[in-house]
Design an enzyme around this catalytic site. Sequence first.
Site, PDB file in Angstrom:
ATOM      1  N   ASP A 165       0.848  -1.194   0.000  1.00  0.00           N
ATOM      2  CA  ASP A 165       0.000   0.000   0.000  1.00  0.00           C
ATOM      3  C   ASP A 165       0.886   1.247   0.000  1.00  0.00           C
ATOM      4  O   ASP A 165       1.872   1.335   0.736  1.00  0.00           O
ATOM      5  CB  ASP A 165      -0.928   0.001   1.219  1.00  0.00           C
ATOM      6  CG  ASP A 165      -2.083   0.964   1.058  1.00  0.00           C
ATOM      7  OD1 ASP A 165      -3.232   0.497   0.932  1.00  0.00           O
ATOM      8  OD2 ASP A 165      -1.844   2.198   1.048  1.00  0.00           O
ATOM      9  N   ILE A 166       0.515   2.229  -0.819  1.00  0.00           N
ATOM     10  CA  ILE A 166       1.323   3.447  -0.955  1.00  0.00           C
ATOM     11  C   ILE A 166       1.246   4.313   0.300  1.00  0.00           C
ATOM     12  O   ILE A 166       2.120   5.161   0.522  1.00  0.00           O
ATOM     13  CB  ILE A 166       0.855   4.223  -2.210  1.00  0.00           C
ATOM     14  CG1 ILE A 166       1.943   5.140  -2.740  1.00  0.00           C
ATOM     15  CG2 ILE A 166      -0.429   4.982  -1.947  1.00  0.00           C
ATOM     16  CD1 ILE A 166       1.648   5.690  -4.133  1.00  0.00           C
ATOM     17  N   ASN A 205     -12.761  -3.299   2.686  1.00  0.00           N
ATOM     18  CA  ASN A 205     -13.678  -2.165   2.756  1.00  0.00           C
ATOM     19  C   ASN A 205     -14.640  -2.261   1.574  1.00  0.00           C
ATOM     20  O   ASN A 205     -14.210  -2.468   0.430  1.00  0.00           O
ATOM     21  CB  ASN A 205     -12.904  -0.847   2.695  1.00  0.00           C
ATOM     22  CG  ASN A 205     -12.030  -0.642   3.918  1.00  0.00           C
ATOM     23  OD1 ASN A 205     -12.385  -1.063   5.013  1.00  0.00           O
ATOM     24  ND2 ASN A 205     -10.878  -0.016   3.726  1.00  0.00           N
ATOM     25  N   GLN A 252     -14.093   2.559   1.296  1.00  0.00           N
ATOM     26  CA  GLN A 252     -13.551   2.081   0.017  1.00  0.00           C
ATOM     27  C   GLN A 252     -13.354   3.268  -0.922  1.00  0.00           C
ATOM     28  O   GLN A 252     -14.268   4.082  -1.114  1.00  0.00           O
ATOM     29  CB  GLN A 252     -14.492   1.052  -0.629  1.00  0.00           C
ATOM     30  CG  GLN A 252     -13.866   0.408  -1.864  1.00  0.00           C
ATOM     31  CD  GLN A 252     -14.742  -0.678  -2.496  1.00  0.00           C
ATOM     32  OE1 GLN A 252     -15.875  -0.911  -2.075  1.00  0.00           O
ATOM     33  NE2 GLN A 252     -14.204  -1.320  -3.529  1.00  0.00           N
ATOM     34  N   HIS A 292     -10.198  -5.626  -3.364  1.00  0.00           N
ATOM     35  CA  HIS A 292      -8.863  -5.787  -2.799  1.00  0.00           C
ATOM     36  C   HIS A 292      -8.952  -6.134  -1.323  1.00  0.00           C
ATOM     37  O   HIS A 292      -9.803  -5.615  -0.604  1.00  0.00           O
ATOM     38  CB  HIS A 292      -8.003  -4.533  -2.985  1.00  0.00           C
ATOM     39  CG  HIS A 292      -8.634  -3.265  -2.498  1.00  0.00           C
ATOM     40  ND1 HIS A 292      -9.584  -2.584  -3.216  1.00  0.00           N
ATOM     41  CD2 HIS A 292      -8.455  -2.568  -1.352  1.00  0.00           C
ATOM     42  CE1 HIS A 292      -9.956  -1.517  -2.538  1.00  0.00           C
ATOM     43  NE2 HIS A 292      -9.296  -1.477  -1.396  1.00  0.00           N
TER      44      HIS A 292
END
Length: 119
Positions: free
Chosen positions: A35-36, A92, A99, A105
């Site tokens: 995750d960024i 989510n 989300q 995901h």
Amino acid sequence: MAGEPQADCLFCKIVSGDVPATVVHESDTTYAFRDINPQAPTHVLVVPKAHYPDAASLAAAEPAFAADVLRVAGEIATAEGLDSTGFRIVFNTGAGAGQTVFHAHAHVLGGRGLQWPPG
Ligand code: AMP
Ligand code: ZN
């Protein structure tokens, strides 16, 4: 057609390589990357390569792909050393639940204490 790549979808672009990501795993049906904006020391996203807007629609249309996402989430938790301390797999679903990317995901989160309920 259901499951086909969507031109305006960020995670379809990551799966195709058009948007770079730190990839930690790839299979025929799944793709996983960091995750960024990590919310825990380990925060990996596992996506089906096929485009479905959320986990429930993925499971309804392609239950085997949904199972693949879950299995890979567990394998990543083990590979990241989270299986002994505990980890969380989060889907989510819907804007009201946080989300923001409408390609199914799983968040795999761990490496710190995780509160319950999550809020
Ligand atoms: P959600 O809010 O459940 O839809 O999760 C979307 C996640 O995607 C968020 O945790 C974002 O930080 C993450 N994200 C957004 N853009 C990128 C990107 N380019 N590479 C990796 N993760 C991203
Ligand atoms: Zn997509």
